[in-house]
Scaffold this motif. Structure first.
Motif, PDB file in Angstrom:
ATOM      1  N   CYS A  67     -36.855 -62.952  39.239  1.00  0.00           N
ATOM      2  CA  CYS A  67     -37.280 -63.951  40.215  1.00  0.00           C
ATOM      3  C   CYS A  67     -37.417 -63.300  41.589  1.00  0.00           C
ATOM      4  O   CYS A  67     -36.501 -62.625  42.058  1.00  0.00           O
ATOM      5  CB  CYS A  67     -36.266 -65.089  40.271  1.00  0.00           C
ATOM      6  N   CYS A 117     -38.699 -70.223  37.248  1.00  0.00           N
ATOM      7  CA  CYS A 117     -37.359 -69.635  37.294  1.00  0.00           C
ATOM      8  C   CYS A 117     -36.347 -70.714  36.922  1.00  0.00           C
ATOM      9  O   CYS A 117     -36.362 -71.809  37.488  1.00  0.00           O
ATOM     10  CB  CYS A 117     -37.062 -69.100  38.690  1.00  0.00           C
ATOM     11  N   ALA A 145     -33.261 -70.739  37.520  1.00  0.00           N
ATOM     12  CA  ALA A 145     -32.203 -70.892  38.518  1.00  0.00           C
ATOM     13  C   ALA A 145     -32.670 -71.658  39.755  1.00  0.00           C
ATOM     14  O   ALA A 145     -31.977 -72.545  40.241  1.00  0.00           O
ATOM     15  CB  ALA A 145     -31.667 -69.525  38.913  1.00  0.00           C
ATOM     16  N   CYS A 146     -33.870 -71.302  40.268  1.00  0.00           N
ATOM     17  CA  CYS A 146     -34.277 -71.921  41.527  1.00  0.00           C
ATOM     18  C   CYS A 146     -35.572 -72.729  41.416  1.00  0.00           C
ATOM     19  O   CYS A 146     -35.935 -73.459  42.333  1.00  0.00           O
ATOM     20  CB  CYS A 146     -34.427 -70.853  42.613  1.00  0.00           C
ATOM     21  N   VAL A 174     -32.757 -63.581  40.448  1.00  0.00           N
ATOM     22  CA  VAL A 174     -32.094 -63.649  39.144  1.00  0.00           C
ATOM     23  C   VAL A 174     -32.898 -62.838  38.104  1.00  0.00           C
ATOM     24  O   VAL A 174     -34.118 -62.782  38.157  1.00  0.00           O
ATOM     25  CB  VAL A 174     -31.904 -65.126  38.705  1.00  0.00           C
ATOM     26  N   CYS A 216     -35.025 -65.856  44.186  1.00  0.00           N
ATOM     27  CA  CYS A 216     -33.557 -65.848  44.215  1.00  0.00           C
ATOM     28  C   CYS A 216     -32.983 -64.570  43.593  1.00  0.00           C
ATOM     29  O   CYS A 216     -31.779 -64.343  43.635  1.00  0.00           O
ATOM     30  CB  CYS A 216     -32.985 -67.065  43.503  1.00  0.00           C
TER      31      CYS A 216
HETATM   32 ZN    ZN Z   1     -35.250 -67.911  41.053  1.00  0.00          ZN
END
Ligand code: ZN
Length: 415
Positions: free
Chosen positions: A351, A332, A334-335, A356, A354
Protein backbone atom coordinates in the motif's frame (compact mmCIF):
# COMPACT_ATOMS: atom_id res chain seq x y z
CA UNK A 1 -34.66 -30.72 2.76
CA UNK A 2 -34.09 -32.98 -0.22
CA UNK A 3 -30.70 -34.61 -0.48
CA UNK A 4 -29.28 -37.31 -2.68
CA UNK A 5 -26.77 -40.07 -2.26
CA UNK A 6 -24.97 -41.46 -5.29
CA UNK A 7 -23.93 -45.09 -4.93
CA UNK A 8 -22.13 -47.27 -7.42
CA UNK A 9 -23.89 -50.48 -8.43
CA UNK A 10 -22.57 -53.97 -9.11
CA UNK A 11 -25.12 -55.31 -11.60
CA UNK A 12 -24.87 -58.83 -13.03
CA UNK A 13 -24.53 -59.03 -16.84
CA UNK A 14 -28.29 -59.71 -17.11
CA UNK A 15 -29.08 -56.72 -14.92
CA UNK A 16 -26.85 -54.54 -17.03
CA UNK A 17 -28.80 -55.61 -20.11
CA UNK A 18 -31.98 -54.53 -18.32
CA UNK A 19 -30.43 -51.14 -17.46
CA UNK A 20 -29.46 -50.57 -21.09
CA UNK A 21 -32.95 -51.54 -22.25
CA UNK A 22 -34.57 -49.18 -19.75
CA UNK A 23 -32.31 -46.32 -20.86
CA UNK A 24 -33.16 -47.14 -24.48
CA UNK A 25 -36.91 -47.11 -23.77
CA UNK A 26 -36.55 -43.78 -21.96
CA UNK A 27 -34.62 -42.24 -24.84
CA UNK A 28 -37.08 -43.59 -27.38
CA UNK A 29 -40.05 -42.10 -25.51
CA UNK A 30 -38.36 -38.70 -25.37
CA UNK A 31 -37.45 -38.71 -29.03
CA UNK A 32 -40.88 -40.02 -30.04
CA UNK A 33 -42.60 -37.20 -28.12
CA UNK A 34 -40.33 -34.54 -29.57
CA UNK A 35 -40.88 -35.85 -33.11
CA UNK A 36 -44.68 -35.91 -32.57
CA UNK A 37 -44.53 -32.35 -31.22
CA UNK A 38 -42.67 -31.20 -34.33
CA UNK A 39 -45.16 -33.04 -36.59
CA UNK A 40 -48.07 -31.28 -34.97
CA UNK A 41 -46.28 -27.94 -35.27
CA UNK A 42 -45.87 -28.61 -39.01
CA UNK A 43 -49.66 -29.01 -39.13
CA UNK A 44 -50.04 -25.66 -37.37
CA UNK A 45 -51.06 -27.07 -33.99
CA UNK A 46 -49.38 -26.84 -30.58
CA UNK A 47 -49.39 -30.26 -28.96
CA UNK A 48 -49.52 -30.49 -25.17
CA UNK A 49 -47.07 -32.79 -23.45
CA UNK A 50 -49.81 -34.47 -21.42
CA UNK A 51 -51.76 -35.26 -24.62
CA UNK A 52 -48.62 -36.75 -26.15
CA UNK A 53 -48.15 -38.88 -23.05
CA UNK A 54 -51.74 -40.16 -23.27
CA UNK A 55 -51.24 -40.97 -26.95
CA UNK A 56 -47.98 -42.81 -26.17
CA UNK A 57 -49.65 -44.90 -23.48
CA UNK A 58 -52.50 -45.72 -25.89
CA UNK A 59 -50.30 -46.96 -28.71
CA UNK A 60 -47.29 -48.37 -26.88
CA UNK A 61 -48.79 -51.87 -26.41
CA UNK A 62 -49.30 -52.22 -30.14
CA UNK A 63 -46.41 -50.27 -31.64
CA UNK A 64 -43.67 -50.57 -29.05
CA UNK A 65 -44.35 -53.90 -27.29
CA UNK A 66 -40.73 -54.12 -26.12
CA UNK A 67 -41.19 -51.18 -23.79
CA UNK A 68 -43.20 -53.38 -21.39
CA UNK A 69 -40.01 -55.36 -20.67
CA UNK A 70 -38.83 -52.57 -18.34
CA UNK A 71 -40.40 -50.42 -15.64
CA UNK A 72 -43.02 -47.98 -16.91
CA UNK A 73 -41.33 -45.17 -14.97
CA UNK A 74 -38.58 -45.07 -17.58
CA UNK A 75 -40.71 -43.68 -20.46
CA UNK A 76 -43.13 -41.74 -18.24
CA UNK A 77 -40.50 -39.54 -16.67
CA UNK A 78 -39.22 -38.54 -20.10
CA UNK A 79 -42.44 -36.67 -20.82
CA UNK A 80 -41.77 -34.56 -17.76
CA UNK A 81 -38.19 -33.98 -18.91
CA UNK A 82 -39.40 -32.88 -22.33
CA UNK A 83 -41.94 -30.58 -20.68
CA UNK A 84 -39.14 -29.00 -18.64
CA UNK A 85 -36.96 -28.64 -21.74
CA UNK A 86 -39.79 -26.78 -23.48
CA UNK A 87 -40.49 -24.62 -20.43
CA UNK A 88 -36.82 -23.61 -20.35
CA UNK A 89 -36.88 -22.85 -24.05
CA UNK A 90 -39.99 -20.66 -23.84
CA UNK A 91 -38.68 -18.87 -20.78
CA UNK A 92 -35.34 -18.08 -22.42
CA UNK A 93 -37.14 -16.97 -25.58
CA UNK A 94 -39.32 -14.63 -23.55
CA UNK A 95 -36.34 -13.22 -21.65
CA UNK A 96 -34.25 -13.01 -24.83
CA UNK A 97 -31.50 -15.19 -23.32
CA UNK A 98 -31.46 -18.00 -25.88
CA UNK A 99 -27.89 -19.24 -26.41
CA UNK A 100 -26.31 -17.85 -29.56
CA UNK A 101 -25.19 -20.43 -32.11
CA UNK A 102 -21.85 -20.15 -33.86
CA UNK A 103 -23.05 -22.62 -36.53
CA UNK A 104 -26.68 -23.17 -37.49
CA UNK A 105 -28.15 -26.39 -36.12
CA UNK A 106 -28.69 -29.31 -38.50
CA UNK A 107 -32.36 -29.50 -37.56
CA UNK A 108 -32.73 -25.77 -38.27
CA UNK A 109 -33.97 -24.95 -34.76
CA UNK A 110 -32.86 -22.06 -32.55
CA UNK A 111 -30.29 -22.54 -29.80
CA UNK A 112 -32.00 -23.77 -26.64
CA UNK A 113 -34.69 -25.74 -28.48
CA UNK A 114 -34.95 -29.36 -27.19
CA UNK A 115 -32.72 -31.80 -29.06
CA UNK A 116 -33.21 -35.45 -29.87
CA UNK A 117 -31.30 -37.67 -27.47
CA UNK A 118 -28.44 -39.64 -28.91
CA UNK A 119 -27.30 -43.08 -27.78
CA UNK A 120 -23.66 -42.11 -28.21
CA UNK A 121 -23.58 -38.52 -27.03
CA UNK A 122 -26.01 -38.42 -24.14
CA UNK A 123 -25.58 -40.01 -20.77
CA UNK A 124 -27.62 -43.19 -20.31
CA UNK A 125 -30.11 -42.86 -17.49
CA UNK A 126 -33.62 -43.73 -16.36
CA UNK A 127 -35.88 -42.79 -13.49
CA UNK A 128 -37.62 -44.86 -10.81
CA UNK A 129 -40.54 -43.56 -8.73
CA UNK A 130 -40.40 -44.31 -5.01
CA UNK A 131 -43.04 -47.05 -5.17
CA UNK A 132 -41.06 -48.89 -7.84
CA UNK A 133 -38.05 -49.87 -5.76
CA UNK A 134 -36.98 -50.56 -2.23
CA UNK A 135 -33.66 -50.25 -0.47
CA UNK A 136 -32.44 -52.64 2.21
CA UNK A 137 -28.85 -52.63 3.39
CA UNK A 138 -26.57 -52.88 0.38
CA UNK A 139 -29.25 -53.95 -2.11
CA UNK A 140 -31.82 -52.12 -4.16
CA UNK A 141 -34.85 -54.10 -5.40
CA UNK A 142 -36.39 -53.20 -8.72
CA UNK A 143 -39.50 -54.91 -10.20
CA UNK A 144 -38.87 -57.31 -13.11
CA UNK A 145 -35.20 -57.28 -12.16
CA UNK A 146 -34.71 -58.33 -8.54
CA UNK A 147 -31.98 -57.26 -6.16
CA UNK A 148 -29.00 -55.27 -7.39
CA UNK A 149 -25.88 -55.02 -5.26
CA UNK A 150 -24.77 -51.56 -4.11
CA UNK A 151 -21.21 -50.77 -3.01
CA UNK A 152 -22.46 -49.19 0.21
CA UNK A 153 -25.67 -48.77 2.17
CA UNK A 154 -27.78 -45.61 1.89
CA UNK A 155 -26.39 -43.13 4.39
CA UNK A 156 -29.32 -40.69 4.52
CA UNK A 157 -32.25 -41.22 6.86
CA UNK A 158 -35.72 -40.14 5.78
CA UNK A 159 -38.46 -40.66 3.23
CA UNK A 160 -37.13 -42.01 -0.07
CA UNK A 161 -38.47 -39.87 -2.93
CA UNK A 162 -37.07 -41.31 -6.16
CA UNK A 163 -34.01 -42.78 -7.81
CA UNK A 164 -32.15 -42.32 -11.07
CA UNK A 165 -29.95 -45.05 -12.48
CA UNK A 166 -27.26 -43.87 -14.84
CA UNK A 167 -24.03 -44.92 -16.46
CA UNK A 168 -20.76 -43.06 -16.38
CA UNK A 169 -17.34 -44.17 -17.68
CA UNK A 170 -18.60 -47.75 -17.97
CA UNK A 171 -19.96 -47.95 -14.42
CA UNK A 172 -23.53 -47.86 -13.20
CA UNK A 173 -24.69 -45.59 -10.41
CA UNK A 174 -27.91 -45.00 -8.54
CA UNK A 175 -28.75 -41.59 -7.17
CA UNK A 176 -31.33 -41.91 -4.40
CA UNK A 177 -33.19 -38.74 -3.42
CA UNK A 178 -34.27 -38.61 0.23
CA UNK A 179 -36.40 -36.05 2.07
CA UNK A 180 -34.39 -35.60 5.25
CA UNK A 181 -35.64 -33.91 8.40
CA UNK A 182 -33.56 -30.85 8.90
CA UNK A 183 -33.42 -28.66 11.98
CA UNK A 184 -31.42 -25.55 11.25
CA UNK A 185 -28.61 -25.46 13.79
CA UNK A 186 -27.44 -22.17 15.26
CA UNK A 187 -24.02 -21.38 13.91
CA UNK A 188 -21.51 -19.85 16.31
CA UNK A 189 -18.72 -19.28 13.80
CA UNK A 190 -17.44 -15.93 12.59
CA UNK A 191 -17.09 -14.46 9.12
CA UNK A 192 -14.64 -15.33 6.37
CA UNK A 193 -13.89 -13.94 2.91
CA UNK A 194 -12.72 -16.21 0.11
CA UNK A 195 -10.70 -15.24 -2.91
CA UNK A 196 -10.91 -17.93 -5.58
CA UNK A 197 -7.93 -18.15 -7.86
CA UNK A 198 -6.26 -20.03 -10.64
CA UNK A 199 -2.84 -20.68 -9.12
CA UNK A 200 -4.25 -21.63 -5.73
CA UNK A 201 -7.79 -22.94 -5.44
CA UNK A 202 -8.80 -20.50 -2.72
CA UNK A 203 -7.30 -18.09 -0.21
CA UNK A 204 -9.28 -17.38 2.95
CA UNK A 205 -9.15 -14.20 4.99
CA UNK A 206 -7.99 -16.24 8.03
CA UNK A 207 -4.80 -17.04 6.13
CA UNK A 208 -5.69 -20.62 5.15
CA UNK A 209 -4.75 -21.44 1.56
CA UNK A 210 -6.29 -24.34 -0.37
CA UNK A 211 -3.86 -25.53 -3.01
CA UNK A 212 -4.74 -26.92 -6.39
CA UNK A 213 -4.05 -30.62 -6.09
CA UNK A 214 -0.85 -31.92 -7.65
CA UNK A 215 -2.02 -35.49 -8.29
CA UNK A 216 -4.52 -34.01 -10.68
CA UNK A 217 -1.67 -33.14 -13.00
CA UNK A 218 -0.42 -36.74 -13.01
CA UNK A 219 -3.74 -38.01 -14.27
CA UNK A 220 -3.68 -35.27 -16.86
CA UNK A 221 -0.49 -36.82 -18.28
CA UNK A 222 -2.27 -40.16 -18.60
CA UNK A 223 -5.15 -38.50 -20.41
CA UNK A 224 -2.76 -36.97 -22.90
CA UNK A 225 -1.08 -40.27 -23.70
CA UNK A 226 -4.42 -42.10 -23.93
CA UNK A 227 -5.85 -39.46 -26.27
CA UNK A 228 -2.80 -39.82 -28.46
CA UNK A 229 -3.23 -43.60 -28.50
CA UNK A 230 -6.89 -43.30 -29.35
CA UNK A 231 -6.22 -41.12 -32.36
CA UNK A 232 -4.03 -43.89 -33.79
CA UNK A 233 -6.76 -46.54 -33.63
CA UNK A 234 -9.30 -47.01 -36.39
CA UNK A 235 -12.49 -45.35 -35.23
CA UNK A 236 -15.18 -47.88 -34.29
CA UNK A 237 -12.76 -50.82 -34.11
CA UNK A 238 -12.57 -53.14 -31.09
CA UNK A 239 -9.27 -51.64 -30.01
CA UNK A 240 -10.65 -48.15 -30.39
CA UNK A 241 -13.60 -49.02 -28.13
CA UNK A 242 -11.31 -50.50 -25.49
CA UNK A 243 -9.14 -47.41 -25.56
CA UNK A 244 -12.10 -45.03 -25.48
CA UNK A 245 -13.36 -46.71 -22.30
CA UNK A 246 -9.95 -46.30 -20.68
CA UNK A 247 -9.91 -42.62 -21.61
CA UNK A 248 -13.43 -42.13 -20.22
CA UNK A 249 -12.31 -43.65 -16.93
CA UNK A 250 -9.26 -41.39 -16.74
CA UNK A 251 -11.49 -38.36 -17.32
CA UNK A 252 -13.88 -39.58 -14.68
CA UNK A 253 -11.01 -40.03 -12.24
CA UNK A 254 -9.95 -36.41 -12.69
CA UNK A 255 -13.51 -35.24 -12.15
CA UNK A 256 -13.66 -37.25 -8.91
CA UNK A 257 -10.34 -35.93 -7.62
CA UNK A 258 -11.45 -32.39 -8.30
CA UNK A 259 -14.80 -32.95 -6.60
CA UNK A 260 -13.12 -34.52 -3.59
CA UNK A 261 -10.88 -31.48 -3.09
CA UNK A 262 -13.78 -29.07 -3.49
CA UNK A 263 -16.06 -30.98 -1.12
CA UNK A 264 -13.41 -31.10 1.60
CA UNK A 265 -12.80 -27.38 1.25
CA UNK A 266 -16.45 -26.28 1.21
CA UNK A 267 -17.38 -28.54 4.14
CA UNK A 268 -14.56 -27.21 6.26
CA UNK A 269 -15.61 -23.61 5.48
CA UNK A 270 -19.31 -24.19 6.05
CA UNK A 271 -18.58 -25.91 9.37
CA UNK A 272 -16.27 -23.23 10.71
CA UNK A 273 -17.93 -20.02 9.55
CA UNK A 274 -21.43 -18.62 9.93
CA UNK A 275 -20.88 -16.08 7.18
CA UNK A 276 -18.95 -16.84 4.02
CA UNK A 277 -18.20 -13.95 1.67
CA UNK A 278 -17.73 -15.05 -1.91
CA UNK A 279 -17.15 -13.18 -5.13
CA UNK A 280 -20.04 -13.67 -7.54
CA UNK A 281 -18.04 -14.27 -10.69
CA UNK A 282 -19.54 -14.11 -14.13
CA UNK A 283 -18.80 -17.71 -15.03
CA UNK A 284 -20.56 -17.63 -18.38
CA UNK A 285 -18.58 -14.64 -19.58
CA UNK A 286 -15.33 -16.18 -18.41
CA UNK A 287 -16.03 -19.44 -20.18
CA UNK A 288 -16.14 -17.62 -23.50
CA UNK A 289 -12.47 -16.76 -22.89
CA UNK A 290 -10.27 -19.16 -24.84
CA UNK A 291 -7.69 -19.56 -22.14
CA UNK A 292 -8.00 -23.17 -21.02
CA UNK A 293 -6.57 -22.75 -17.55
CA UNK A 294 -9.20 -20.16 -16.88
CA UNK A 295 -12.00 -22.34 -18.19
CA UNK A 296 -10.91 -25.24 -15.99
CA UNK A 297 -10.70 -23.28 -12.78
CA UNK A 298 -13.81 -21.46 -13.84
CA UNK A 299 -15.88 -24.62 -13.71
CA UNK A 300 -14.83 -25.01 -10.11
CA UNK A 301 -15.77 -21.40 -9.26
CA UNK A 302 -19.32 -22.31 -10.08
CA UNK A 303 -19.09 -25.60 -8.22
CA UNK A 304 -17.61 -23.94 -5.10
CA UNK A 305 -20.51 -21.50 -5.06
CA UNK A 306 -23.09 -24.26 -5.53
CA UNK A 307 -21.62 -26.42 -2.77
CA UNK A 308 -21.20 -23.55 -0.33
CA UNK A 309 -24.79 -22.44 -0.84
CA UNK A 310 -26.32 -25.76 0.12
CA UNK A 311 -23.78 -26.61 2.83
CA UNK A 312 -24.19 -23.22 4.50
CA UNK A 313 -27.90 -23.92 4.75
CA UNK A 314 -27.21 -27.34 6.20
CA UNK A 315 -24.94 -25.98 8.93
CA UNK A 316 -27.07 -22.91 9.63
CA UNK A 317 -24.70 -20.41 8.05
CA UNK A 318 -25.09 -17.96 5.20
CA UNK A 319 -23.26 -17.16 1.97
CA UNK A 320 -23.01 -13.49 1.05
CA UNK A 321 -22.21 -12.95 -2.60
CA UNK A 322 -20.08 -9.92 -3.35
CA UNK A 323 -20.49 -8.23 -6.73
CA UNK A 324 -17.90 -9.16 -9.33
CA UNK A 325 -17.33 -5.44 -9.93
CA UNK A 326 -16.21 -4.86 -6.36
CA UNK A 327 -12.44 -4.10 -6.61
CA UNK A 328 -11.28 -6.70 -4.08
CA UNK A 329 -7.71 -6.94 -5.40
CA UNK A 330 -7.16 -3.23 -5.98
CA UNK A 331 -8.24 -2.03 -2.53
CA UNK A 332 -6.08 -1.89 0.57
CA UNK A 333 -7.65 -3.95 3.35
CA UNK A 334 -6.14 -1.71 6.01
CA UNK A 335 -6.89 1.82 4.84
CA UNK A 336 -9.17 1.44 1.81
CA UNK A 337 -6.83 3.11 -0.68
CA UNK A 338 -7.45 1.94 -4.25
CA UNK A 339 -4.60 1.20 -6.64
CA UNK A 340 -6.07 1.62 -10.11
CA UNK A 341 -3.08 0.36 -12.11
CA UNK A 342 -2.58 -2.97 -10.32
CA UNK A 343 -1.18 -5.57 -12.72
CA UNK A 344 -1.75 -9.33 -12.66
CA UNK A 345 1.86 -10.26 -11.90
CA UNK A 346 2.08 -8.16 -8.74
CA UNK A 347 1.80 -11.00 -6.25
CA UNK A 348 2.40 -8.87 -3.16
CA UNK A 349 0.18 -5.98 -2.12
CA UNK A 350 2.15 -2.92 -1.09
CA UNK A 351 0.00 0.00 0.00
CA UNK A 352 1.40 3.35 -1.05
CA UNK A 353 -0.73 5.18 1.48
CA UNK A 354 -0.37 3.27 4.76
CA UNK A 355 2.59 1.05 3.85
CA UNK A 356 0.98 -2.28 4.68
CA UNK A 357 2.47 -5.32 2.90
CA UNK A 358 0.27 -8.39 2.38
CA UNK A 359 0.10 -11.32 0.01
CA UNK A 360 -2.10 -10.29 -2.93
CA UNK A 361 -4.80 -12.98 -2.57
CA UNK A 362 -4.98 -12.54 1.19
CA UNK A 363 -5.57 -8.81 0.71
CA UNK A 364 -8.42 -9.64 -1.68
CA UNK A 365 -9.91 -12.19 0.73
CA UNK A 366 -9.83 -9.66 3.60
CA UNK A 367 -11.60 -7.11 1.40
CA UNK A 368 -14.26 -9.63 0.41
CA UNK A 369 -14.87 -10.36 4.08
CA UNK A 370 -15.28 -6.65 4.89
CA UNK A 371 -17.58 -6.11 1.91
CA UNK A 372 -19.69 -9.16 2.82
CA UNK A 373 -20.14 -7.84 6.36
CA UNK A 374 -21.07 -4.42 5.01
CA UNK A 375 -23.67 -5.88 2.62
CA UNK A 376 -25.03 -8.00 5.44
CA UNK A 377 -25.80 -5.07 7.71
CA UNK A 378 -27.08 -2.85 4.89
CA UNK A 379 -30.36 -4.51 3.94
CA UNK A 380 -31.48 -7.06 6.49
CA UNK A 381 -33.86 -9.69 5.18
CA UNK A 382 -34.73 -13.14 6.43
CA UNK A 383 -32.82 -15.93 4.72
CA UNK A 384 -34.50 -19.26 4.09
CA UNK A 385 -32.69 -20.78 7.01
CA UNK A 386 -34.79 -18.54 9.25
CA UNK A 387 -31.88 -16.37 10.32
CA UNK A 388 -31.94 -12.65 10.04
CA UNK A 389 -29.47 -11.92 7.35
CA UNK A 390 -28.83 -9.51 4.60
CA UNK A 391 -28.99 -10.44 1.02
CA UNK A 392 -27.18 -9.36 -2.11
CA UNK A 393 -28.60 -9.37 -5.60
CA UNK A 394 -29.92 -12.88 -5.28
CA UNK A 395 -31.20 -14.83 -2.34
CA UNK A 396 -28.64 -17.43 -1.48
CA UNK A 397 -31.01 -19.34 0.74
CA UNK A 398 -33.61 -20.10 -1.88
CA UNK A 399 -30.95 -21.33 -4.24
CA UNK A 400 -29.88 -24.07 -1.86
CA UNK A 401 -33.22 -25.80 -2.02
CA UNK A 402 -32.93 -26.27 -5.74
CA UNK A 403 -29.74 -28.29 -5.51
CA UNK A 404 -31.61 -31.52 -5.21
CA UNK A 405 -29.70 -34.19 -7.01
CA UNK A 406 -26.26 -33.96 -5.55
CA UNK A 407 -24.50 -36.36 -3.32
CA UNK A 408 -23.00 -35.17 -0.10
CA UNK A 409 -19.36 -35.38 0.98
CA UNK A 410 -17.74 -38.04 -1.08
CA UNK A 411 -20.71 -39.89 -2.57
CA UNK A 412 -19.29 -43.10 -3.88
CA UNK A 413 -15.91 -42.67 -5.43
CA UNK A 414 -14.50 -46.05 -6.22
CA UNK A 415 -11.82 -46.12 -8.85
ZN1 ZN B 1 -3.29 0.96 2.96
Amino acid sequence: MKRSHVIRLHPTPEQEVYFRKACGVARHAYNWALARWKDSRAEGKWAKIKDLKAEYNRIKGEQFPWCSEVTKCAPEQEFRHLGQAFDNYWRMKKEGTLPKLTHPRKDGEEGGFPRFKSKKRDRLSFYLANDKFSVAGQTIRIPKLGAVNMTEALRLQGKIMSAVISSRAGWWFVSIAVEVEHDVPTHNGGAVGIDLGIKTLATCSDGVVFENQKHYRQTLGRIKSLSKGLSRKGEGSQNWGKHARKLAKAHYRIACQRQDTLHKMTTSLARRYALVGLEDLNTKGMLSNHCLAQAVSDASFFEVKRQLLYKAEQYGGYVQLVSQWYPSSKTCHACGWIKEDLTLDERVWVCEQCGVITERDLNAALNIRTEALRLLTDVPVVASSGHKFACGAESAGSRCVESETFCDEAGTRML
